[in-house]
Design an enzyme around this catalytic site. Structure first.
Site, PDB file in Angstrom:
ATOM      1  N   HIS A 181     -22.797 -38.949  -0.080  1.00  0.00           N
ATOM      2  CA  HIS A 181     -21.345 -38.905   0.070  1.00  0.00           C
ATOM      3  C   HIS A 181     -20.742 -37.592  -0.416  1.00  0.00           C
ATOM      4  O   HIS A 181     -19.556 -37.521  -0.673  1.00  0.00           O
ATOM      5  CB  HIS A 181     -20.695 -40.058  -0.699  1.00  0.00           C
ATOM      6  CG  HIS A 181     -21.105 -41.419  -0.233  1.00  0.00           C
ATOM      7  ND1 HIS A 181     -20.878 -41.864   1.034  1.00  0.00           N
ATOM      8  CD2 HIS A 181     -21.731 -42.443  -0.887  1.00  0.00           C
ATOM      9  CE1 HIS A 181     -21.332 -43.119   1.161  1.00  0.00           C
ATOM     10  NE2 HIS A 181     -21.866 -43.481   0.009  1.00  0.00           N
TER      11      HIS A 181
ATOM     12  N   HIS B 244     -20.899 -46.512   4.900  1.00  0.00           N
ATOM     13  CA  HIS B 244     -22.339 -46.508   5.157  1.00  0.00           C
ATOM     14  C   HIS B 244     -22.601 -46.938   6.582  1.00  0.00           C
ATOM     15  O   HIS B 244     -23.692 -47.375   6.912  1.00  0.00           O
ATOM     16  CB  HIS B 244     -23.055 -47.443   4.182  1.00  0.00           C
ATOM     17  CG  HIS B 244     -22.606 -47.246   2.776  1.00  0.00           C
ATOM     18  ND1 HIS B 244     -21.552 -47.941   2.230  1.00  0.00           N
ATOM     19  CD2 HIS B 244     -23.035 -46.399   1.827  1.00  0.00           C
ATOM     20  CE1 HIS B 244     -21.366 -47.526   0.993  1.00  0.00           C
ATOM     21  NE2 HIS B 244     -22.240 -46.596   0.724  1.00  0.00           N
TER      22      HIS B 244
END
Lengths: 213, 335
Positions: free
Chosen positions: B57, B219
């Site tokens: 991330h 995700h």
């Protein structure tokens, strides 16, 4: 023989490690259908690290399971680190100090594992998690034990129920974890955690049964 | 899968090594190779700010380690929560004796690992309190806020918590401010193309050419709907129509706006989207107090965007305006 010496821990740990390694891709593929496809990768990493840590030396079952849970809890994160960490921690504790694993001791290992996993996860039967395999497997084992069946027969009853429990997750909607966000779309696919749990319980069963021969 | 990597199973370790070397003036290693901390942490008299989560991330999470931001971070595998031990080691790295605010996102793995880590810290008399970010509107209906995921709004939660701690607040005050920040924050994502975990080797979800996933998670979790790709103006309107009534944001409100790319969308497109978002907010009489546009919280090489809005009161404004210095977000004080 209706009990297995805990000094044979290495045989059991090696079988568990091999089972996860052999099924790394399968577990990831199942996870990929409704999760992010890394269940096999993470499980394989933890179990392989445990194998490296244990090396070739013999190990007591409780100690071997402790090595496994310490690695899962310290090195493997995600959901499976804490879930299987607590699972094997409970199992390790329930056979600590015992000379042998007999039918009663293994029953205690299962109960403790089930309770610890329920406690950390907050999940229930029917939530499409590894508990859908573990709860019926533990109950089938206890029923067989209460009915006076032999250790080997209890393990067979556990294996059968574990498989049925695993397959039951196919028609469930996930209520917890990442796949729970999918709602109805999570139906029709096995739960990866229930699948690995079935694999682990069945590996315990066959290995213990072989050791009893 | 075309990636600039060495071994797929070592991407996180090598990324951490590279990050520490690149930001040596800001970041220190700890005894745990997967826990990084602000060089000055633990800071005497200040509440420690800890977060953690799966990798993939960037700049989140380690990019928000720094001055008046996060003190220590637990670094998990790609998209996978760090184990309890890492969160616990991060608590120790951040605690100056004033306690630790663990500000993280609502995911099953993180919840369990943080819970176990807090029990470990309890043995050491480290006081740890948590705020669990749940800003992702499409991830659950409004009557199930506790089921919503945390996404880019986490950055605003860290900004507020970090500033509050730097101002000298105690643990309960830091927690209250961070909780208010996330309570006032709403986010939503749009996905245009999928991403692949290096060790898995292929994307585990699809977005067809010409389509977009509305409400996608960080995700690749499926969202509300898959529809034909729209223009920036239509996407801005679509997101606004969902997140504005959810809080709700009303005429006269002051807000912070955060637009983050998901990894593969060029910053140019993020500004095109911001231009449209600004028009919608201005039309509704909502005042943009501060805006962030860039790759603040990505999902590997996913194409797409998240839009995050936080409604501000005086306390939140003061925290948002506060000076901070970290790799992901550096600003001078604005007051």
């Amino acid at each position: 023989m209706s009990a297995v010496p805990t000094s044979e821990g290495k045989v059991i740990l090696s079988a568990l490690i091999k089972a996860i390694q052999d099924n790394k891709q399968y577990l990831s593929d199942i996870d990929g259908l409704i999760g992010d496809g890394d269940h096999g990768v993470n499980m394989n990493k933890g179990f392989t690290l445990c194998g490296e840590e244990l090396g070739e030396k013999p190990v007591d079952l409780s100690e071997g399971l402790k090595t496994l849970y310490m690695i899962l809890m310290t090195k493997i994160g995600g959901s499976m680190g804490p879930l299987y960490g607590m699972f094997f921690k409970a199992m390790s504790k329930a056979c600590k100090g015992k000379e042998t694993v007999d039918a009663v001791t293994f029953g205690e290992m299962l109960i403790q594992a089930k309770e610890k996993v329920m406690d950390i996860s907050g999940a229930q039967l029917g939530d499409k998690t590894l508990l859908d395999c573990l709860i019926p497997a533990e109950e089938a084992y206890q029923s067989a034990l209460d009915a006076g069946k032999s250790f080997a027969e209890c393990l067979t009853a556990m294996s059968t129920a574990a498989e049925k429990g695993r397959d039951s997750t196919k028609n469930l909607i996930a209520k917890v974890g990442r796949s729970s966000r999918l709602g109805e779309r999570s139906r029709g696919v096995l739960d990866a955690g229930a699948t690995s749990c079935c694999l682990i319980l069945q590996t315990f069963a066959t290995t213990l049964q072989e050791q009893m021969k | 899968m075309q990636k600039i990597i060495n071994k797929p199973n070592e991407v996180v370790d090598e990324m951490v090594e590279g990050f520490v070397k690149a930001h040596a003036g800001l970041i220190s290693k700890t005894d745990n190779p997967r826990v990084l901390k602000y060089k000055a942490a633990p800071i005497e008299g200040k509440v420690g700010i800890v977060t953690g989560g799966g990798s993939g991330h960037k700049p989140a999470f380690i990019g928000y380690i720094g001055k008046n931001m996060v003190d220590a971070v637990a670094v998990g595998e790609i998209f996978s929560s760090p184990p309890a031990q890492m969160f616990y080691d991060a608590f120790k790295a951040a605690d100056s004796g004033k306690g630790v605010a663990c500000l993280y996102g609502n995911y099953a793995g993180d919840n369990m690992n943080v819970k176990m880590a807090i029990e470990m810290a309890d043995d050491d008399d480290i006081a740890v309190k948590t705020v669990v970010a749940n800003d992702d509107v499409p991830s659950a209906p409004g009557d199930q806020l506790n089921k919503r995921r945390g996404v880019a709004g986490e950055i605003l939660m860290w900004k507020v918590g970090g500033a509050k701690a730097a101002m000298g607040a105690n643990l309960d005050e830091v927690i209250a401010a961070a909780q208010k920040a996330i309570n006032n924050t709403r986010s939503m994502g749009i996905g245009l193309s999928p991403c692949a975990i290096p060790e898995v080797g292929h994307p585990n979800f699809k977005i067809e050419e010409g389509k977009m996933e509305v409400g996608i998670g960080h995700h690749g979790e499926p969202g509300l709907d898959v529809c034909a790709l729209e223009t920036a103006a239509q996407i801005a309107q679509r997101i606004a129509d969902i997140i504005l009534p959810d809080l709700p944001f009303n005429s006269g409100d002051d807000v912070a706006v955060l637009i983050s790319g998901l990894g593969a969308t060029p910053p140019m497109e993020l500004y095109i989207l911001f231009n449209d978002v600004e028009k919608i907010l201005t039309d509704k009489g909502i005042n943009i107090h501060i805006a962030y546009v860039g790759n603040y919280f990505t999902s590997l090489e996913m194409a797409g965007v998240t839009l995050t809005l936080m409604k501000l009161d005086d306390e939140l404004k003061a925290c948002m305006d506060y000076e901070c210095d970290c790799m992901g977000l550096t600003q001078f004080g604005r007051n």
